[in-house]
Design an enzyme around this catalytic site. Structure first.
Site, mmCIF file in Angstrom:
data_model
loop_
_atom_site.group_PDB
_atom_site.id
_atom_site.type_symbol
_atom_site.label_atom_id
_atom_site.label_comp_id
_atom_site.label_asym_id
_atom_site.label_seq_id
_atom_site.Cartn_x
_atom_site.Cartn_y
_atom_site.Cartn_z
ATOM 1 N N HIS A 43 43.758 41.945 31.663
ATOM 2 C CA HIS A 43 42.851 41.975 32.816
ATOM 3 C C HIS A 43 41.577 42.731 32.423
ATOM 4 C CE1 HIS A 43 41.173 42.800 36.744
ATOM 5 N NE2 HIS A 43 41.918 41.813 37.196
ATOM 6 N N LYS A 72 46.935 45.360 42.069
ATOM 7 C CA LYS A 72 46.238 46.473 41.381
ATOM 8 C C LYS A 72 46.865 47.803 41.795
ATOM 9 C CE LYS A 72 42.240 43.549 40.928
ATOM 10 N NZ LYS A 72 40.805 43.415 40.752
ATOM 11 N N GLU A 102 39.891 44.849 33.902
ATOM 12 C CA GLU A 102 39.927 46.296 34.190
ATOM 13 C C GLU A 102 40.653 47.031 33.068
ATOM 14 O OE1 GLU A 102 41.510 45.885 38.157
ATOM 15 O OE2 GLU A 102 39.630 44.906 38.727
ATOM 16 N N ASN A 155 47.488 39.923 42.593
ATOM 17 C CA ASN A 155 47.403 41.134 41.779
ATOM 18 C C ASN A 155 47.068 42.301 42.714
ATOM 19 O OD1 ASN A 155 46.798 43.154 39.978
ATOM 20 N ND2 ASN A 155 44.978 42.156 39.129
ATOM 21 N N GLY A 191 36.223 41.502 42.727
ATOM 22 C CA GLY A 191 36.067 42.562 43.717
ATOM 23 C C GLY A 191 34.649 42.703 44.236
ATOM 24 N N GLU A 249 38.694 34.843 34.734
ATOM 25 C CA GLU A 249 38.192 35.763 35.748
ATOM 26 C C GLU A 249 36.821 36.293 35.336
ATOM 27 O OE1 GLU A 249 41.597 37.467 38.283
ATOM 28 O OE2 GLU A 249 41.345 38.782 36.556
ATOM 29 N N SER A 306 37.214 37.238 43.602
ATOM 30 C CA SER A 306 36.805 37.062 45.001
ATOM 31 C C SER A 306 37.248 35.730 45.598
ATOM 32 C CB SER A 306 35.290 37.254 45.162
ATOM 33 O OG SER A 306 34.926 38.577 44.800
HETATM 34 P P1 PGA Z 1 39.568 40.043 43.480
HETATM 35 O O1 PGA Z 1 40.343 40.394 42.105
HETATM 36 O O2 PGA Z 1 40.250 38.855 44.056
HETATM 37 O O3 PGA Z 1 39.705 41.272 44.326
HETATM 38 O O4 PGA Z 1 38.150 39.756 43.102
HETATM 39 C C1 PGA Z 1 40.835 39.404 41.272
HETATM 40 C C2 PGA Z 1 41.491 40.030 40.061
HETATM 41 O O5 PGA Z 1 40.952 41.007 39.527
HETATM 42 O O6 PGA Z 1 42.553 39.561 39.609
#
Ligand code: PGA
Length: 251
Positions: free
Chosen positions: A96, A11, A98, A9, A174, A168, A214
């Protein structure tokens, strides 16, 4: 049959040129290598058609990160599932955290989007997961259960079987703070259990459940070695071809 998948992803990162370069680098790195999982990249929408072109002839599938809740019409700035399908992409990430947090996406909205994505023959990668306060209050099982039920359980078994699930935990996204392999396995097994209650054991056994938050080259192997963790949804570590490759090769 359950499939292992590693999905990147991106983003809101990379210009079009940088995105095409990353996809091309990945395609070259994957050529001639034995790949034991599905590989998907989810660039920003502006890049999707070009990335589809760039990865042609490789094992890489292409995903959007979102789509509109409406079919078509006067919705300025929105991009429909049909438009995504017309680029040659095969997947859409939905729900997601976010999008839930910053854009007010509710389970109802996510459900409507899943419907449109499926109607256009695309595979939804549906995300869910608790925030830190919910985990600390030991509410994570309840939260995950309602998110999964509300967004994904109004579908037929056949349609549910077309979805990829992605757990997640928001506190791990992140942050560099990964769920431990045991924490991931515990929730994944729990989710598979509620899927079995709703759709039966076969559908649950066949269901792909990814872990995201992460995940990186150092922890991927341990996470993926869990019986109910079928791969990863990778944010930060998918932005460098070498890191993403190392995660793919954790299988
Ligand atoms: P990350 O994000 O690997 O940077 O923690 C994962 C995601 O949000 O899909």
């Amino acid at each position: 049959m359950r499939k292992n998948v590693v999905a990147g992803n991106w983003k809101m990162n990379k210009t079009l040129q940088e995105g095409v370069a990353l996809a091309t680098e990945l395609k070259e790195a994957l050529a001639g290598v034995e790949v034991k999982c599905g590989v998907v990249v989810a660039p920003p929408l502006t890049h999707v058609a070009s990335v589809v072109e760039a990865v042609k002839g490789s094992v890489i599938g292409v995903s959007a990160q979102n789509c509109a809740e409406k079919e078509k019409g006067a919705y300025t700035g929105e991009v429909s599932a049909e438009m995504i399908q017309s680029t040659g992409a095969g997947f859409v990430i939905l729900g997601h955290s976010e999008r839930r947090e910053y854009y007010g996406e509710t389970s109802e909205i996510i459900k409507n989007k899943i419907q449109l994505v499926l109607a256009n023959g695309l595979t939804p990668i549906v995300c869910f997961g608790e925030v830190l306060a919910q985990r600390e209050a030991e509410k994570h099982f309840d939260v995950v259960k309602s998110q999964v039920q509300e967004a994904m359980f109004d579908f037929s078994a056949a349609d549910f079987g077309k979805m990829i699930l992605a757990y997640e935990p928001v506190w791990a996204i992140g942050t560099g703070k990964t769920a431990s392999a045991d924490q991931a396995q515990e929730i994944h097994a729990f989710v598979r259990g509620i899927v079995a209650e709703k759709y039966g054991k076969q559908v649950a056994d066949d269901c792909t459940i990814l872990y995201g938050g992460s995940c990186n080259p150092a922890n991927a192997k341990e996470l993926f070695s869990n019986p109910d963790v079928d791969g990863g949804l990778i944010g930060g570590a998918s932005l460098k071809a070498a890191d993403f490759m190392a995660i793919i090769q954790a299988f």
